[in-house]
Design a protein around this motif. Structure first.
Motif, PDB file in Angstrom:
ATOM      1  N   GLU A  19       5.927  14.229   4.813  1.00 46.51           N
ATOM      2  CA  GLU A  19       6.499  13.586   3.617  1.00 46.51           C
ATOM      3  C   GLU A  19       5.578  13.735   2.412  1.00 46.51           C
ATOM      4  N   GLY A  20       4.854  14.852   2.377  1.00 43.24           N
ATOM      5  CA  GLY A  20       3.921  15.065   1.280  1.00 43.24           C
ATOM      6  C   GLY A  20       4.577  15.096  -0.084  1.00 43.24           C
ATOM      7  N   ASP A  21       5.856  15.475  -0.134  1.00 53.38           N
ATOM      8  CA  ASP A  21       6.559  15.504  -1.420  1.00 53.38           C
ATOM      9  C   ASP A  21       6.639  14.128  -2.065  1.00 53.38           C
ATOM     10  N   LEU A  22       6.639  13.083  -1.233  1.00 50.24           N
ATOM     11  CA  LEU A  22       6.731  11.723  -1.758  1.00 50.24           C
ATOM     12  C   LEU A  22       5.526  11.358  -2.608  1.00 50.24           C
ATOM     13  N   ILE A  23       4.380  11.940  -2.262  1.00 53.64           N
ATOM     14  CA  ILE A  23       3.154  11.572  -2.947  1.00 53.64           C
ATOM     15  C   ILE A  23       2.607  12.714  -3.790  1.00 53.64           C
ATOM     16  N   PRO A  48       0.798  -1.236   0.000  1.00 55.52           N
ATOM     17  CA  PRO A  48       0.000   0.000   0.000  1.00 55.52           C
ATOM     18  C   PRO A  48       0.827   1.282   0.000  1.00 55.52           C
ATOM     19  N   SER A  49       1.850   1.352   0.852  1.00 56.70           N
ATOM     20  CA  SER A  49       2.640   2.585   0.919  1.00 56.70           C
ATOM     21  C   SER A  49       3.430   2.798  -0.360  1.00 56.70           C
ATOM     22  N   GLU A  50       3.960   1.708  -0.929  1.00 54.10           N
ATOM     23  CA  GLU A  50       4.688   1.824  -2.191  1.00 54.10           C
ATOM     24  C   GLU A  50       3.755   2.264  -3.315  1.00 54.10           C
ATOM     25  N   TYR A  51       2.535   1.740  -3.284  1.00 52.05           N
ATOM     26  CA  TYR A  51       1.585   2.079  -4.344  1.00 52.05           C
ATOM     27  C   TYR A  51       1.315   3.576  -4.422  1.00 52.05           C
ATOM     28  N   VAL A  52       1.065   4.231  -3.278  1.00 56.49           N
ATOM     29  CA  VAL A  52       0.687   5.647  -3.344  1.00 56.49           C
ATOM     30  C   VAL A  52       1.839   6.499  -3.874  1.00 56.49           C
ATOM     31  N   VAL A  53       3.084   6.091  -3.557  1.00 56.55           N
ATOM     32  CA  VAL A  53       4.244   6.828  -4.071  1.00 56.55           C
ATOM     33  C   VAL A  53       4.385   6.601  -5.572  1.00 56.55           C
ATOM     34  N   ILE A  54       4.269   5.350  -5.993  1.00 57.74           N
ATOM     35  CA  ILE A  54       4.406   5.016  -7.413  1.00 57.74           C
ATOM     36  C   ILE A  54       3.281   5.642  -8.229  1.00 57.74           C
ATOM     37  N   ASN A  55       2.071   5.599  -7.694  1.00 57.80           N
ATOM     38  CA  ASN A  55       0.919   6.174  -8.390  1.00 57.80           C
ATOM     39  C   ASN A  55       1.087   7.671  -8.600  1.00 57.80           C
ATOM     40  N   ALA A  56       1.644   8.361  -7.590  1.00 57.19           N
ATOM     41  CA  ALA A  56       1.839   9.807  -7.707  1.00 57.19           C
ATOM     42  C   ALA A  56       2.849  10.155  -8.790  1.00 57.19           C
ATOM     43  N   ARG A  57       3.826   9.288  -8.983  1.00 57.21           N
ATOM     44  CA  ARG A  57       4.906   9.584  -9.921  1.00 57.21           C
ATOM     45  C   ARG A  57       4.622   9.095 -11.338  1.00 57.21           C
ATOM     46  N   THR A  58       3.682   8.168 -11.489  1.00 61.85           N
ATOM     47  CA  THR A  58       3.528   7.517 -12.795  1.00 61.85           C
ATOM     48  C   THR A  58       2.095   7.464 -13.320  1.00 61.85           C
ATOM     49  N   ASN A  59       1.112   7.808 -12.483  1.00 59.81           N
ATOM     50  CA  ASN A  59      -0.298   7.623 -12.849  1.00 59.81           C
ATOM     51  C   ASN A  59      -0.623   6.162 -13.127  1.00 59.81           C
ATOM     52  N   ALA A  60       0.133   5.245 -12.508  1.00 60.96           N
ATOM     53  CA  ALA A  60      -0.137   3.815 -12.657  1.00 60.96           C
ATOM     54  C   ALA A  60      -1.552   3.510 -12.172  1.00 60.96           C
ATOM     55  N   ILE A  61      -2.159   2.514 -12.778  1.00 58.00           N
ATOM     56  CA  ILE A  61      -3.571   2.214 -12.526  1.00 58.00           C
ATOM     57  C   ILE A  61      -3.701   1.013 -11.591  1.00 58.00           C
ATOM     58  N   PRO A  62      -4.380   1.169 -10.453  1.00 60.30           N
ATOM     59  CA  PRO A  62      -4.601   0.021  -9.567  1.00 60.30           C
ATOM     60  C   PRO A  62      -5.612  -0.937 -10.187  1.00 60.30           C
ATOM     61  N   VAL A  63      -5.253  -2.193 -10.277  1.00 64.61           N
ATOM     62  CA  VAL A  63      -6.112  -3.166 -10.965  1.00 64.61           C
ATOM     63  C   VAL A  63      -6.713  -4.175  -9.988  1.00 64.61           C
ATOM     64  N   ILE A  64      -5.867  -4.821  -9.222  1.00 64.57           N
ATOM     65  CA  ILE A  64      -6.298  -5.891  -8.323  1.00 64.57           C
ATOM     66  C   ILE A  64      -5.758  -5.658  -6.920  1.00 64.57           C
ATOM     67  N   GLY A  65      -6.640  -5.704  -5.943  1.00 64.67           N
ATOM     68  CA  GLY A  65      -6.208  -5.674  -4.552  1.00 64.67           C
ATOM     69  C   GLY A  65      -6.012  -7.101  -4.059  1.00 64.67           C
ATOM     70  N   VAL A  66      -4.912  -7.326  -3.351  1.00 63.19           N
ATOM     71  CA  VAL A  66      -4.628  -8.639  -2.772  1.00 63.19           C
ATOM     72  C   VAL A  66      -4.820  -8.505  -1.266  1.00 63.19           C
ATOM     73  N   THR A  67      -5.967  -8.938  -0.770  1.00 65.73           N
ATOM     74  CA  THR A  67      -6.262  -8.776   0.651  1.00 65.73           C
ATOM     75  C   THR A  67      -5.330  -9.659   1.475  1.00 65.73           C
ATOM     76  N   ARG A  68      -5.106  -9.266   2.728  1.00 68.24           N
ATOM     77  CA  ARG A  68      -4.284 -10.064   3.635  1.00 68.24           C
ATOM     78  C   ARG A  68      -5.012 -10.206   4.961  1.00 68.24           C
ATOM     79  N   PRO A  69      -5.317 -11.426   5.372  1.00 68.61           N
ATOM     80  CA  PRO A  69      -6.046 -11.641   6.632  1.00 68.61           C
ATOM     81  C   PRO A  69      -5.323 -11.004   7.818  1.00 68.61           C
ATOM     82  N   ASN A  70      -6.099 -10.350   8.665  1.00 64.07           N
ATOM     83  CA  ASN A  70      -5.574  -9.718   9.874  1.00 64.07           C
ATOM     84  C   ASN A  70      -4.458  -8.724   9.572  1.00 64.07           C
ATOM     85  N   TYR A  71      -4.525  -8.090   8.394  1.00 62.82           N
ATOM     86  CA  TYR A  71      -3.504  -7.111   8.019  1.00 62.82           C
ATOM     87  C   TYR A  71      -3.870  -5.782   8.675  1.00 62.82           C
TER      88      TYR A  71
END
Length: 253
Positions: free
Chosen positions: A247-251, A52-75
């Protein structure tokens, strides 16, 4: 993650995904989210599995499209204290020392930080936070060198099991709801109809893909997971924490 680790942990999943999508899938090793973002920008990769944390940084820099969420029990993230501690809530951590895991970790850093924010604390000034890694944070906590520990619920349960303890020995004083899922991202350079087709194929074959995913040496965390359509808004909680941490610059786009 180098190619050797990718083969060890994700080769069964790669092979299953290749079959499901009916297209050749090759590994592209990267060592950081910055390298992953660059690979997307340079059109070197089409799909990416990120936390999740990597996604928001990557999405901000690339406009990458989220396709599939992989849930994790008790995450989820928790904050715990030693038995007998006078600290009964996250708000009472003001002026105290909190051990956390790795910088940028969703469950080991951002999740516990969100719990501090929800308790009305400024994580930058109201207490002392030590980033000690998974092993270091737990060791310092067990030895009583810090007032509290924050991390994933899975790591907390592991601590109790390996030490033969119960929750009475290290009571939880705060717990998040389920954290956002890991996510399979698609490059914005891919045709949108193709992305939709990939999403449908993955969702329709999720039992096969999850079975392959958990075969890896370090992918047991996905036992009991499911694949769902990803929703970018689910990751706003991560963006909020980055902003409060300064760390707003990251996103920033």
């Amino acid at each position: 993650m180098n190619e050797e680790k990718l083969l060890r942990d994700y080769e069964p999943f790669r092979a299953a995904l290749e079959e499901v999508l009916a297209t050749k899938i090759e590994f592209f090793p990267v060592e950081s989210f910055a390298m992953a973002a660059a690979a997307l920008q340079l059109n070197q990769v089409d799909l990416l599995l990120a936390g999740p944390s990597e996604y928001v940084v990557i999405n901000a820099r690339t406009n990458a499209i989220p396709v599939i969420g992989v849930t994790r029990p008790n995450y989820r993230a928790v904050i715990a204290v030693p038995a007998g501690s006078p600290i009964k809530s996250a708000a009472q951590l003001q002026g105290k020392i909190l051990a956390l895991s790795d910088i940028g970790s969703t469950s080991g850093h951002l999740g516990p930080t969100k719990l501090l924010m929800d308790a009305g604390l400024d994580p930058n000034s109201d207490l002392k936070i030590l980033m000690l890694g998974d092993e270091g944070s737990l060791t310092n906590f067990k030895q009583g060198k810090v007032d509290a520990w924050g991390g994933s619920a899975i790591d907390y349960q592991y601590l109790l099991q390996t030490e033969g303890l119960s929750e009475k020995d290290f009571p939880i004083i705060a717990k998040t709801t389920l954290l956002p899922s890991d996510v399979i991202i698609a490059s914005s350079n891919l045709d949108f109809q193709l992305i939709q087709e990939y999403q449908a194929r993955i969702l329709n074959s999720q039992e096969k893909l999850i079975a392959a995913l958990v075969e890896g040496e370090s992918t047991k965390k996905y036992h009991g997971s499911s694949l769902v359509a990803a929703n970018d808004a689910n990751y706003d909680i991560i963006r909020d924490v980055y902003q409060v941490m300064g760390e707003g610059d990251l996103i920033a786009p």
